[in-house]
Design a protein around this motif. Structure first.
Motif, PDB file in Angstrom:
ATOM      1  N   ARG A  23      53.208  14.766  -3.229  1.00  0.00           N
ATOM      2  CA  ARG A  23      53.966  15.706  -2.402  1.00  0.00           C
ATOM      3  C   ARG A  23      53.651  17.138  -2.822  1.00  0.00           C
ATOM      4  O   ARG A  23      53.485  18.018  -1.977  1.00  0.00           O
ATOM      5  CB  ARG A  23      55.459  15.443  -2.503  1.00  0.00           C
ATOM      6  N   GLY A  27      52.125  18.616   0.199  1.00  0.00           N
ATOM      7  CA  GLY A  27      53.310  19.090   0.904  1.00  0.00           C
ATOM      8  C   GLY A  27      53.890  17.975   1.752  1.00  0.00           C
ATOM      9  O   GLY A  27      53.411  16.848   1.744  1.00  0.00           O
ATOM     10  N   GLY A  28      54.951  18.280   2.462  1.00  0.00           N
ATOM     11  CA  GLY A  28      55.510  17.318   3.401  1.00  0.00           C
ATOM     12  C   GLY A  28      56.780  16.648   2.936  1.00  0.00           C
ATOM     13  O   GLY A  28      57.404  17.032   1.946  1.00  0.00           O
ATOM     14  N   GLU A  29      57.141  15.621   3.677  1.00  0.00           N
ATOM     15  CA  GLU A  29      58.384  14.892   3.445  1.00  0.00           C
ATOM     16  C   GLU A  29      58.089  13.581   2.737  1.00  0.00           C
ATOM     17  O   GLU A  29      57.255  12.790   3.177  1.00  0.00           O
ATOM     18  CB  GLU A  29      59.085  14.600   4.773  1.00  0.00           C
ATOM     19  N   GLU A  55      54.574  12.027   4.303  1.00  0.00           N
ATOM     20  CA  GLU A  55      53.956  12.520   5.533  1.00  0.00           C
ATOM     21  C   GLU A  55      53.817  14.027   5.398  1.00  0.00           C
ATOM     22  O   GLU A  55      54.805  14.738   5.248  1.00  0.00           O
ATOM     23  CB  GLU A  55      54.799  12.141   6.743  1.00  0.00           C
ATOM     24  N   SER A  56      52.562  14.507   5.445  1.00  0.00           N
ATOM     25  CA  SER A  56      52.288  15.926   5.227  1.00  0.00           C
ATOM     26  C   SER A  56      52.327  16.698   6.541  1.00  0.00           C
ATOM     27  O   SER A  56      52.179  16.107   7.621  1.00  0.00           O
ATOM     28  CB  SER A  56      50.926  16.105   4.562  1.00  0.00           C
ATOM     29  N   PRO A  57      52.477  18.015   6.460  1.00  0.00           N
ATOM     30  CA  PRO A  57      52.485  18.841   7.670  1.00  0.00           C
ATOM     31  C   PRO A  57      51.167  18.760   8.456  1.00  0.00           C
ATOM     32  O   PRO A  57      51.156  18.941   9.662  1.00  0.00           O
ATOM     33  CB  PRO A  57      52.710  20.255   7.148  1.00  0.00           C
ATOM     34  N   SER A  58      50.060  18.450   7.756  1.00  0.00           N
ATOM     35  CA  SER A  58      48.776  18.382   8.449  1.00  0.00           C
ATOM     36  C   SER A  58      48.448  16.992   8.973  1.00  0.00           C
ATOM     37  O   SER A  58      47.337  16.731   9.430  1.00  0.00           O
ATOM     38  CB  SER A  58      47.650  18.893   7.540  1.00  0.00           C
ATOM     39  N   THR A  61      49.251  10.694   5.890  1.00  0.00           N
ATOM     40  CA  THR A  61      50.285   9.751   5.476  1.00  0.00           C
ATOM     41  C   THR A  61      49.750   8.974   4.289  1.00  0.00           C
ATOM     42  O   THR A  61      48.642   8.439   4.335  1.00  0.00           O
ATOM     43  CB  THR A  61      50.658   8.782   6.613  1.00  0.00           C
ATOM     44  N   GLU A  90      42.440  24.834   2.024  1.00  0.00           N
ATOM     45  CA  GLU A  90      43.398  23.741   1.834  1.00  0.00           C
ATOM     46  C   GLU A  90      42.806  22.633   0.969  1.00  0.00           C
ATOM     47  O   GLU A  90      43.440  22.154   0.024  1.00  0.00           O
ATOM     48  CB  GLU A  90      43.831  23.164   3.181  1.00  0.00           C
TER      49      GLU A  90
END
Length: 136
Positions: A23, A27-29, A55-58, A61, A90
């Motif tokens: 994470r 990033g992400g949830e 699950e990332s913003p981009s 998974t 990135e």
């Protein structure tokens, strides 16, 4: 829902730390469920991760869990997780985080096919391949 192919990683008791690390990388949830939450609260592995999903913003998974009791853990079982794209900033950021505390087998640099590519194993024993597409 669209059909997706997601890497699912197995860990030897450190899935929570590994998934929290990923994470921080991507990033992400992050959603984590323990064995205790699914009816095994009175067992020694109640606080271990039965299922984790990041699950990332981009759109990435990544799933993972601790190896269930009674199953043998096998580190590195003949796979690599491939991360690729054309967002150099990135992907270099991900590379720096993934390789920090791990080992680099192929440095992240321009390769004969023209892309920037590297291979590392992170501090949790997961092998990664990072490929940055270049436009000449």
């Amino acid at each position: 829902m669209t059909t997706r192919l997601n890497p699912y990683l197995s860990f030897d008791g450190d899935a929570r730390q590994a998934m929290e690390f990923y994470r921080d990388v991507f990033g992400g949830e992050l959603r984590l469920s323990t064995f205790g939450e699914f009816g095994q609260a009175d067992t020694p592995h109640a606080d271990k991760i039965m299922h984790g999903m990041l699950e990332s913003p981009s759109g990435l998974t990544l799933m993972g869990a601790d190896t269930p009791p009674g199953m043998e853990y096998e580190a590195g079982g003949g796979y690599s997780v491939s991360l690729s794209g054309d967002d150099e900033s990135e992907l270099r950021g991900c590379w720096e985080k993934l390789s920090d505390g791990g080992s680099v087998s192929v440095p992240l640099e321009k390769q004969m096919w023209g892309d920037i590519f590297g291979m590392c194993t992170d501090r949790f024993g997961v092998p990664w391949m990072v490929n940055i597409s270049t436009q000449d």
